[in-house]
Design a protein around this motif. Structure first.
Motif, PDB file in Angstrom:
ATOM      1  N   ILE A 184     -94.611 -59.588 -56.535  1.00 39.08           N
ATOM      2  CA  ILE A 184     -93.159 -59.023 -56.980  1.00 39.08           C
ATOM      3  C   ILE A 184     -92.915 -57.652 -56.092  1.00 39.08           C
ATOM      4  O   ILE A 184     -91.910 -57.485 -55.714  1.00 39.08           O
ATOM      5  N   CYS A 185     -94.150 -56.738 -56.060  1.00 40.02           N
ATOM      6  CA  CYS A 185     -93.883 -55.450 -55.508  1.00 40.02           C
ATOM      7  C   CYS A 185     -93.635 -55.728 -53.834  1.00 40.02           C
ATOM      8  O   CYS A 185     -93.155 -54.982 -53.281  1.00 40.02           O
ATOM      9  N   GLY A 186     -94.790 -56.497 -53.398  1.00 42.04           N
ATOM     10  CA  GLY A 186     -94.449 -56.984 -52.174  1.00 42.04           C
ATOM     11  C   GLY A 186     -93.163 -57.309 -51.553  1.00 42.04           C
ATOM     12  O   GLY A 186     -92.537 -56.971 -50.746  1.00 42.04           O
ATOM     13  N   TYR A 187     -92.516 -58.454 -52.422  1.00 37.43           N
ATOM     14  CA  TYR A 187     -91.367 -58.798 -51.983  1.00 37.43           C
ATOM     15  C   TYR A 187     -90.198 -57.662 -51.922  1.00 37.43           C
ATOM     16  O   TYR A 187     -89.385 -57.368 -51.275  1.00 37.43           O
ATOM     17  N   GLY A 188     -90.513 -56.739 -53.079  1.00 40.16           N
ATOM     18  CA  GLY A 188     -89.592 -55.628 -53.404  1.00 40.16           C
ATOM     19  C   GLY A 188     -89.521 -54.595 -52.092  1.00 40.16           C
ATOM     20  O   GLY A 188     -88.630 -54.215 -51.452  1.00 40.16           O
ATOM     21  N   MET A 189     -90.761 -54.303 -51.711  1.00 43.31           N
ATOM     22  CA  MET A 189     -90.800 -53.255 -50.696  1.00 43.31           C
ATOM     23  C   MET A 189     -90.187 -53.784 -49.249  1.00 43.31           C
ATOM     24  O   MET A 189     -89.925 -53.031 -48.448  1.00 43.31           O
ATOM     25  N   HIS A 190     -90.194 -55.294 -49.079  1.00 41.97           N
ATOM     26  CA  HIS A 190     -89.688 -55.773 -48.060  1.00 41.97           C
ATOM     27  C   HIS A 190     -88.359 -56.200 -47.894  1.00 41.97           C
ATOM     28  O   HIS A 190     -87.526 -56.663 -46.954  1.00 41.97           O
ATOM     29  N   GLY A 191     -87.743 -55.900 -49.047  1.00 43.76           N
ATOM     30  CA  GLY A 191     -86.174 -56.265 -49.020  1.00 43.76           C
ATOM     31  C   GLY A 191     -85.762 -57.530 -49.680  1.00 43.76           C
ATOM     32  O   GLY A 191     -84.671 -57.759 -49.710  1.00 43.76           O
ATOM     33  N   TYR A 192     -86.821 -58.346 -49.905  1.00 45.15           N
ATOM     34  CA  TYR A 192     -86.464 -59.615 -50.437  1.00 45.15           C
ATOM     35  C   TYR A 192     -86.077 -59.541 -51.978  1.00 45.15           C
ATOM     36  O   TYR A 192     -86.783 -60.243 -52.725  1.00 45.15           O
ATOM     37  N   ALA A 193     -85.113 -58.867 -52.412  1.00 42.70           N
ATOM     38  CA  ALA A 193     -84.706 -58.732 -53.771  1.00 42.70           C
ATOM     39  C   ALA A 193     -84.505 -60.095 -54.300  1.00 42.70           C
ATOM     40  O   ALA A 193     -85.018 -60.060 -55.716  1.00 42.70           O
ATOM     41  N   ILE A 194     -83.886 -61.160 -54.020  1.00 43.10           N
ATOM     42  CA  ILE A 194     -83.666 -62.479 -54.574  1.00 43.10           C
ATOM     43  C   ILE A 194     -84.985 -63.229 -54.965  1.00 43.10           C
ATOM     44  O   ILE A 194     -85.239 -63.526 -55.965  1.00 43.10           O
ATOM     45  N   GLU A 195     -85.887 -63.142 -54.035  1.00 47.72           N
ATOM     46  CA  GLU A 195     -87.320 -63.656 -54.280  1.00 47.72           C
ATOM     47  C   GLU A 195     -88.098 -62.809 -55.314  1.00 47.72           C
ATOM     48  O   GLU A 195     -88.763 -63.269 -56.089  1.00 47.72           O
ATOM     49  N   ALA A 196     -87.866 -61.644 -55.132  1.00 47.91           N
ATOM     50  CA  ALA A 196     -88.782 -60.947 -56.294  1.00 47.91           C
ATOM     51  C   ALA A 196     -88.336 -60.953 -57.707  1.00 47.91           C
ATOM     52  O   ALA A 196     -88.907 -61.237 -58.487  1.00 47.91           O
ATOM     53  N   LEU A 197     -86.845 -60.866 -57.749  1.00 45.98           N
ATOM     54  CA  LEU A 197     -86.206 -61.424 -59.033  1.00 45.98           C
ATOM     55  C   LEU A 197     -86.540 -62.870 -59.600  1.00 45.98           C
ATOM     56  O   LEU A 197     -86.681 -63.106 -60.739  1.00 45.98           O
ATOM     57  N   SER A 198     -86.490 -63.787 -58.578  1.00 50.53           N
ATOM     58  CA  SER A 198     -86.624 -65.224 -58.863  1.00 50.53           C
ATOM     59  C   SER A 198     -88.142 -65.346 -59.295  1.00 50.53           C
ATOM     60  O   SER A 198     -88.559 -66.107 -60.354  1.00 50.53           O
ATOM     61  N   LEU A 199     -89.115 -64.721 -58.835  1.00 47.10           N
ATOM     62  CA  LEU A 199     -90.617 -64.398 -59.189  1.00 47.10           C
ATOM     63  C   LEU A 199     -90.926 -63.846 -60.639  1.00 47.10           C
ATOM     64  O   LEU A 199     -91.642 -64.387 -61.413  1.00 47.10           O
ATOM     65  N   PHE A 200     -90.128 -62.950 -60.825  1.00 45.73           N
ATOM     66  CA  PHE A 200     -90.004 -62.133 -61.997  1.00 45.73           C
ATOM     67  C   PHE A 200     -89.590 -62.997 -63.314  1.00 45.73           C
ATOM     68  O   PHE A 200     -90.323 -63.032 -64.380  1.00 45.73           O
ATOM     69  N   ASP A 201     -88.284 -63.877 -62.872  1.00 44.70           N
ATOM     70  CA  ASP A 201     -88.163 -64.846 -64.009  1.00 44.70           C
ATOM     71  C   ASP A 201     -89.124 -65.888 -64.100  1.00 44.70           C
ATOM     72  O   ASP A 201     -89.432 -66.409 -65.339  1.00 44.70           O
ATOM     73  N   LYS A 202     -89.874 -66.424 -63.041  1.00 47.99           N
ATOM     74  CA  LYS A 202     -90.724 -67.589 -63.027  1.00 47.99           C
ATOM     75  C   LYS A 202     -91.916 -66.960 -63.997  1.00 47.99           C
ATOM     76  O   LYS A 202     -92.530 -67.779 -64.818  1.00 47.99           O
ATOM     77  N   GLY A 476     -80.767 -60.665 -34.822  1.00 49.90           N
ATOM     78  CA  GLY A 476     -79.736 -59.831 -34.853  1.00 49.90           C
ATOM     79  C   GLY A 476     -79.234 -59.301 -35.966  1.00 49.90           C
ATOM     80  O   GLY A 476     -78.188 -58.776 -36.263  1.00 49.90           O
ATOM     81  N   GLU A 477     -80.267 -59.819 -37.197  1.00 50.64           N
ATOM     82  CA  GLU A 477     -80.063 -59.267 -38.637  1.00 50.64           C
ATOM     83  C   GLU A 477     -81.259 -58.621 -38.938  1.00 50.64           C
ATOM     84  O   GLU A 477     -82.237 -58.580 -38.398  1.00 50.64           O
ATOM     85  N   CYS A 478     -81.000 -57.735 -40.195  1.00 52.08           N
ATOM     86  CA  CYS A 478     -82.202 -57.223 -40.854  1.00 52.08           C
ATOM     87  C   CYS A 478     -82.077 -57.455 -42.030  1.00 52.08           C
ATOM     88  O   CYS A 478     -81.313 -57.865 -43.010  1.00 52.08           O
ATOM     89  N   SER A 479     -83.463 -57.811 -42.777  1.00 52.46           N
ATOM     90  CA  SER A 479     -83.760 -58.142 -44.156  1.00 52.46           C
ATOM     91  C   SER A 479     -82.976 -57.233 -45.050  1.00 52.46           C
ATOM     92  O   SER A 479     -82.697 -57.498 -46.160  1.00 52.46           O
ATOM     93  N   CYS A 480     -82.851 -55.994 -44.692  1.00 49.14           N
ATOM     94  CA  CYS A 480     -82.224 -55.032 -45.622  1.00 49.14           C
ATOM     95  C   CYS A 480     -80.776 -55.307 -45.969  1.00 49.14           C
ATOM     96  O   CYS A 480     -80.169 -54.385 -46.596  1.00 49.14           O
ATOM     97  N   GLN A 481     -80.008 -55.918 -45.011  1.00 49.44           N
ATOM     98  CA  GLN A 481     -78.657 -56.262 -44.932  1.00 49.44           C
ATOM     99  C   GLN A 481     -77.745 -55.088 -44.823  1.00 49.44           C
ATOM    100  O   GLN A 481     -76.781 -54.659 -45.464  1.00 49.44           O
ATOM    101  N   ASP A 482     -78.357 -54.111 -44.077  1.00 48.27           N
ATOM    102  CA  ASP A 482     -77.994 -52.952 -43.766  1.00 48.27           C
ATOM    103  C   ASP A 482     -77.602 -51.959 -44.972  1.00 48.27           C
ATOM    104  O   ASP A 482     -76.777 -50.869 -44.960  1.00 48.27           O
ATOM    105  N   TYR A 483     -78.794 -52.075 -45.785  1.00 52.77           N
ATOM    106  CA  TYR A 483     -78.750 -51.200 -47.098  1.00 52.77           C
ATOM    107  C   TYR A 483     -80.034 -50.723 -47.271  1.00 52.77           C
ATOM    108  O   TYR A 483     -80.787 -51.502 -47.582  1.00 52.77           O
TER     109      TYR A 483
END
Length: 484
Positions: A184-202, A476-483
């Motif tokens: 979960i922390c790994g996903y979080g630091m990479h900006g994969y928020a949806i994956e982190a929260l989905s894993l938390f629910d799981k 041409g995109e970034c995982s942070c979605q410019d945030y």
């Protein structure tokens, strides 16, 4: 015991030393060490391990090594203790070197050995070394050990290979809380928020593993890096109300950073006022960063005042306020802050980026021309800039907080350290090779835009690990979605 005339032995000392470690009682530990020497138990491996642990917990790693070197007949536990001492005190290279020495002298590493050295590799993002240890642990038959796999999950996530971390996580026979937290922390630091929260629910629903405070640091960090304002609020309340977890400074920092990024600066300041403990520099720094993003000069001045009280010699805080003034066009105030820095003898941290190619680390400073292949690097940057402009790139000189002409600002931005590292990586590796660049400061807005263009032009994935998080640039995109 001593008052009754009884002499401690190699059973007594380890327990007393363990108590010293728990209390970080260095002076008492030194007194007991003197008693150990007088009673001639210093060469005992159990006593030695206890002394190493005391010195390690108290940050005296040289004293720990001196104890280690004086013991002639060492066992695996003693080697592990010394490796852990190096790891805990920020000496990753020494820990890895000692592990090699241990194997060279014929000692078989244990699960504890591998967990420690893998964690050390994660701390410095030394991926080649980590992969070497991964292979070595598999050859030694530790592929079925979940503790080793969990350490690898953490290492690969911190080293930029979050997909490999996920594969190893899925292979775990028993997923314990520490395993879920690592992913979960790994996903979080990479900006994969949806994956982190989905894993938390799981984790909560399928595995029925109750989260702890570390889990929520990962979840709130994911919300922060993903710009999920409402979700962050919900999870903060869930942590307190449903799980009765008292928020720590880390949780507050995540929330204040999230609120600050979202422009909720008044709410962020109110949360600081409502904290159950004294806010630290991380909390005020998060608020100051939010003030910079949204150009709130008044609140930024207040945040800096608090930071100066906590960290009077941290130049970065002054630089941030100076930049806020510069953004607002208040050049006189910006100059006053920089003069204050000069008067106090403070210097801004120099931006540095580094990239590892074929086992060698190459470091670059802004405007650096000291590299042997410097001409090729700048030629590559010139070529890329032409292609970027054809694709629609327009330089953003806002990150240059100096009252100079735009052309000069553009020249300053185009030679930022991360661009030099990327250019070197492009000319030094085969087409399609993933690049991993680490930077000691935050990536600026213009470089972030430029790297998106570069990733599309060269058809490569470029990963930047800056002081805040990972950025995965691809097509041409970034995982942070410019945030960020």
């Amino acid at each position: 015991m001593l008052d009754h005339g009884l002499e401690p032995d190699n059973f007594t000392f380890p327990f007393v030393l363990k108590a010293c470690s728990a209390l970080s009682a260095l002076e008492v530990g030194r007194d007991i060490h003197d008693h150990v020497i007088r009673t001639r138990w210093e060469s005992d491996v159990f006593v030695g391990a206890g002394l190493i642990d005391v010195y390690a917990k108290c940050g005296c790693v040289d004293d720990a090594r001196e104890v280690f070197d004086r013991i002639p007949n060492r066992d695996v536990v003693l080697w592990n203790s010394m490796i852990a001492a190096y790891s805990q005190n920020g000496h990753p290279s020494d820990a890895l070197t000692l592990c090699r020495d241990m194997v060279a002298k014929g000692f078989r590493p244990t699960v504890a050995t591998f967990v420690t050295v893998i964690s050390t590799s994660a701390d410095v993002a030394a991926l080649p070394r980590g992969r070497e240890i991964h292979g070595f642990s598999w050859r030694r038959g530790f592929e079925s050990q979940d503790k080793v796999k969990t350490a690898l999950v953490d290492m690969y996530a911190k080293s930029g290979w979050v997909r490999v971390a996920w594969v190893l996580f899925e292979q775990l026979m028993e997923k314990r809380l520490v395993s879920w937290n690592a992913m979960i922390c790994g996903y979080g630091m990479h900006g994969y928020a949806i994956e982190a929260l989905s894993l938390f629910d799981k984790m909560r629903e399928e595995a029925q593993v109750p989260p702890d405070h570390i889990t929520f640091v990962g979840v709130l960090s994911a919300c922060n890096h993903g710009g999920l304002m409402e979700e962050g609020r919900q999870f903060f309340n869930l942590m307190v109300k449903e799980y009765s977890i008292e928020p720590t400074v880390q949780h507050y920092t995540c929330m204040i950073d999230l609120l600050g990024h979202s422009g909720k600066l008044d709410e962020a300041y109110q949360l600081i006022q409502d904290m159950s403990m004294k806010p630290d520099s991380g909390v005020w720094g998060a608020l100051l960063n939010g003030c910079k993003i949204h150009r709130n000069v008044e609140l930024g001045e207040l945040a800096l005042q608090r930071l100066i009280e906590l960290e009077p010699n941290d130049a970065g805080n002054y630089v941030l306020l100076s930049n806020i003034y510069a953004q607002a066009g208040r050049w006189e105030e910006a100059a006053k802050v920089r003069k204050l820095m000069t008067d106090r003898g403070l210097k801004k941290s120099i931006a540095c980026s580094w990239i590892e190619v074929k086992g060698t680390v190459h470091a670059f400073l802004v405007g650096d021309s000291s590299h042997p292949r410097s001409e090729e690097i700048y030629a590559e940057l010139e070529l890329l800039e032409g292609l970027m402009k054809e694709a629609g790139y327009v330089p953003d000189t806002m990150p240059v907080f100096h009252d100079v002409e735009d052309d000069e600002k553009h020249n300053m931005v185009r030679s930022h350290s991360e661009r030099l590292a990327i250019a070197f990586g492009l000319i030094s590796t085969p087409p399609g090779t993933q690049l991993l660049v680490t930077k000691n400061l935050r990536v600026c807005e213009d470089c972030h835009t430029a790297i998106k263009f570069i990733s599309k032009i060269v058809e490569r994935e470029i990963i930047i690990r800056d002081v805040n998080r990972y950025h995965h640039f691809k097509d041409g995109e970034c995982s942070c979605q410019d945030y960020w």
